[in-house]
Design an enzyme around this catalytic site. Structure first.
Site, PDB file in Angstrom:
ATOM      1  N   ASP A  12      -1.766  -1.085   5.858  1.00  0.00           N
ATOM      2  CA  ASP A  12      -2.006  -0.604   7.211  1.00  0.00           C
ATOM      3  C   ASP A  12      -3.435  -0.177   7.482  1.00  0.00           C
ATOM      4  O   ASP A  12      -3.818   0.004   8.640  1.00  0.00           O
ATOM      5  CB  ASP A  12      -1.095   0.596   7.504  1.00  0.00           C
ATOM      6  CG  ASP A  12      -1.501   1.823   6.686  1.00  0.00           C
ATOM      7  OD1 ASP A  12      -1.603   1.689   5.454  1.00  0.00           O
ATOM      8  OD2 ASP A  12      -1.728   2.882   7.280  1.00  0.00           O
ATOM      9  N   ASP A  36       0.867  -1.166   0.000  1.00  0.00           N
ATOM     10  CA  ASP A  36       0.000   0.000   0.000  1.00  0.00           C
ATOM     11  C   ASP A  36       0.912   1.227   0.000  1.00  0.00           C
ATOM     12  O   ASP A  36       2.099   1.128   0.316  1.00  0.00           O
ATOM     13  CB  ASP A  36      -0.896  -0.029   1.241  1.00  0.00           C
ATOM     14  CG  ASP A  36      -1.779   1.190   1.341  1.00  0.00           C
ATOM     15  OD1 ASP A  36      -2.357   1.580   0.308  1.00  0.00           O
ATOM     16  OD2 ASP A  36      -1.885   1.763   2.437  1.00  0.00           O
ATOM     17  N   ASP A  47      -7.379  -2.080   3.595  1.00  0.00           N
ATOM     18  CA  ASP A  47      -6.412  -3.104   3.189  1.00  0.00           C
ATOM     19  C   ASP A  47      -6.750  -4.475   3.765  1.00  0.00           C
ATOM     20  O   ASP A  47      -6.150  -5.483   3.355  1.00  0.00           O
ATOM     21  CB  ASP A  47      -5.002  -2.720   3.647  1.00  0.00           C
ATOM     22  CG  ASP A  47      -4.484  -1.467   2.961  1.00  0.00           C
ATOM     23  OD1 ASP A  47      -4.828  -1.270   1.781  1.00  0.00           O
ATOM     24  OD2 ASP A  47      -3.760  -0.689   3.602  1.00  0.00           O
TER      25      ASP A  47
END
Length: 610
Positions: free
Chosen positions: A503, A313, A507
């Site tokens: 995080d 990410d 996600d």
């Protein structure tokens, strides 16, 4: 006490062997027999318990049966020797297990013991479990911080190594977020608890570590099943060795073949496999915890070894999530003041890092305008209605959805936020993120290990392209909604096994669905941490490469143990069946292989190569 009894048993064995010619048979039997019962009582007791429960084929019944048979064949010295060396091997195994648990125990020891809850007339000592959200606790210099929270007063250097593995203390002051289990080194702090102890970082850490050691890897499960079949099979081989050859080799006495069958039983004991392999994985989990990585079981280490693609990410994972407004581009006929105010109203109720940076730059962080109502457009931006007027801030896709014309901006290298009011495009605000210090290092180290790095983000194309270029990634996808990230990872990885590092709450689906999910534990959301297979406590993406090193080291050690144990046992069983090895050689081979395997497994807890 056990060690003392074993020493006495060893002295009795040595005395019997040295004085054997000078002792009457009954004296030798008495010396060996009493020593055998004293040293072998724990094994014999466990063997009897196994038999009563219907388990006829385990290491205790194997040792008990073999030594009884040796006594029946008139070999009391060998029976005592086998029992002594087996018990010594067990003690060494217990010691090795204790050493491998050392890092886990030290991690669990970070749990704070007390909390000083501030009252109007002083403070009250209580257990951290009794602290609730909003309570303020006093932490004196040198004490552990009992709960997660924000510093309300005071300043100190804080040792975060028990949680993050980082040896350098960090400075904590008013407004700094601190974690339970870390240590205030040189100053007193007043910490306002952000939640109950059960929701704190250290509580989650302890729960995950305790659960991790109970989760067996596929290799451990295979060895357990293998041992369950292997042991009775070896009993069968020993029985055939004792029963069949005397029918064809009539020149050798029957008790010689029974003796050889006992040698096979001694050598075939699967202790080296069933003990050293779990210790190898335990050592790997402990080594990861020393590096600030929580691994949720040995199976995760096996899965990491299969990974050849890592997708990250962006915000909060590769970047610090600290945004700053770096550009302001009003549309023709629009004043900067109007653009700033509109952007602030649109973003005033959002918690997104980009929104917070706009709030801070244009209107101050805090409550938005009275009566404003906001809605998030996932992956696109935010729309706020105030006094009947629609304020919007987000991507060009959001502008299209709202029917806003002329939302054209140039590429600027940051995240471009288009701003509109009442359906009219007013201009754009450019917000730039900051890469984490070791993000480039993470990509370089993964590439050195033959692993490709990608980025999957919901951010705009401009910001994603900038980050991918700075990090020299192998590829990226931008503007992704949470559900789109799963498909994007499948497209990028193809048939390769992929890990995902993230995080945020958005996600969580990908962390759960990836072959290996790694969550950032400092900034990471609770949902991401719960579904991930591993958690990086200090939010450093380079720890993913550390995890791969540890996993590869653990796999190599486990394979070495399996190959060594099976090879040595096969060679000595052939020697035993041929009469070239006796019970003494058998017990040395069994215990020796087990000790070598255990010592090798202990290496898994060492520092991996970087």
């Amino acid at each position: 006490m056990d060690a003392v009894l074993l020493v006495l048993g060893g002295l009795a064995l040595a005395a019997g062997l040295l004085l054997g010619e000078h002792l009457f048979p009954w004296q030798s039997w008495t010396l060996y027999g009493i020593s055998y019962l004293i040293c072998g009582y724990p094994v014999l007791s466990a063997a009897w318990a196994s038999v009563r429960k219907g388990r006829f084929f385990d290491e205790f019944t194997l040792m008990g049966g073999a030594t009884f048979a040796a006594l029946a064949l008139g070999e009391p010295a060998e029976a005592l020797g086998v029992m002594i060396f087996y018990r010594v091997g067990e003690m060494c195994q217990d010691y090795a297990a204790g050493k491998s648990r050392g890092s886990i125990r030290s991690l669990l020891a970070t749990k704070p013991a007390i909390a000083r809850v501030l009252k109007e007339d002083g403070f009250t000592l209580t257990a951290p479990e009794n602290v609730e959200k909003g309570m303020r606790v006093l932490v004196k210099p040198g004490e552990k911080i009992p709960v997660d929270g924000l510093v309300a007063a005071g300043e100190s250097r804080v040792d975060t190594s028990p949680i993050t593995g980082e040896p350098v203390p960090v400075r904590a002051q008013v407004g700094t977020r601190v974690f339970g289990g870390t240590v205030s080194l040189d100053g007193a702090l007043t910490v306002e608890a952000s939640g109950p102890f059960a929701d704190s970082n250290i509580a989650r850490v302890m729960e995950m570590v305790e659960n991790a050691v109970a989760r067996k890897s596929p290799t451990e499960r295979f060895i357990s099943r293998f041992a369950a079949l292997y042991t009775p099979a070896m009993f069968g081989v020993a029985f055939l060795t004792a029963a069949v050859p005397p029918l064809f080799f009539t020149g050798e006495p029957w008790h010689e073949w029974i003796y050889r069958s006992l040698v096979i039983l001694m050598i075939s004991c699967p202790c080296a496999l069933v003990v050293s392999i779990p210790l190898g994985y335990f050592g790997g989990i402990g080594a990861a915890s020393k590096r600030g990585i929580l691994v949720k079981g040995g199976g995760v280490l096996d899965a990491v070894n299969e990974v050849s693609v890592v997708a990250f990410d962006k915000t909060g994972t590769l970047t610090r999530g600290v945004f700053e407004v770096t550009g302001l581009y009003p549309a023709p006929g629009v004043e900067e003041r109007e653009l700033k105010h509109t952007a602030w109203v649109a973003e005033s109720l959002s918690n997104h890092p980009v929104a917070r940076s706009i709030q801070k730059a244009f209107g101050g962080e805090g409550a938005g305008p009275a009566g404003a109502v906001s809605r998030e457009a996932a992956g696109k931006g935010v729309v706020t209605v105030h006094e009947g007027v629609e304020y919007a801030a987000g991507s060009k896709a959001l502008m299209r959805d709202l029917g806003v014309p002329d939302a054209e901006v140039g590429s600027t290298g940051g995240t471009v936020v288009c701003v509109a009011r009442g359906g009219r495009f007013l201009g754009s605000v450019v917000v730039s993120d900051v890469l984490k210090d070791d993000a480039v290092k993470a990509v370089v180290r993964l590439r050195e290990r033959g692993v490709k790095s990608y980025m999957l983000t919901g951010d705009r194309e401009e910001g994603a392209a900038w980050a991918a270029r700075e990090l020299a990634l192998d590829g990226y996808r931008s503007g992704l909604l949470p559900g789109m990230k799963v498909t994007a990872l499948e497209e990028l990885a193809g048939s390769a096994k992929a890990a995902f590092v993230g995080d945020g709450v958005n996600d969580a689906p990908l962390l759960a669905g990836a072959h290996v999910g790694v969550a950032m534990g400092g900034l990471g959301s609770e949902a991401a941490i719960e579904v991930a297979d591993a958690v990086v406590l200090n939010d450093a993406p380079s720890r993913v490469a550390d995890l791969m090193d540890i996993a590869r080291r653990t796999r190599r050690i486990v394979r070495e143990n399996i190959a060594m144990a099976l090879t040595v046992k096969a060679v000595f069983m052939v020697l035993g069946a041929a009469g070239a090895a006796g019970l003494w050689e058998a017990v040395f081979a069994d215990v020796g292989v087990a000790l070598l395997a255990i010592l090798n497994a202990a290496r898994a807890g060492g520092k991996p190569q970087m």
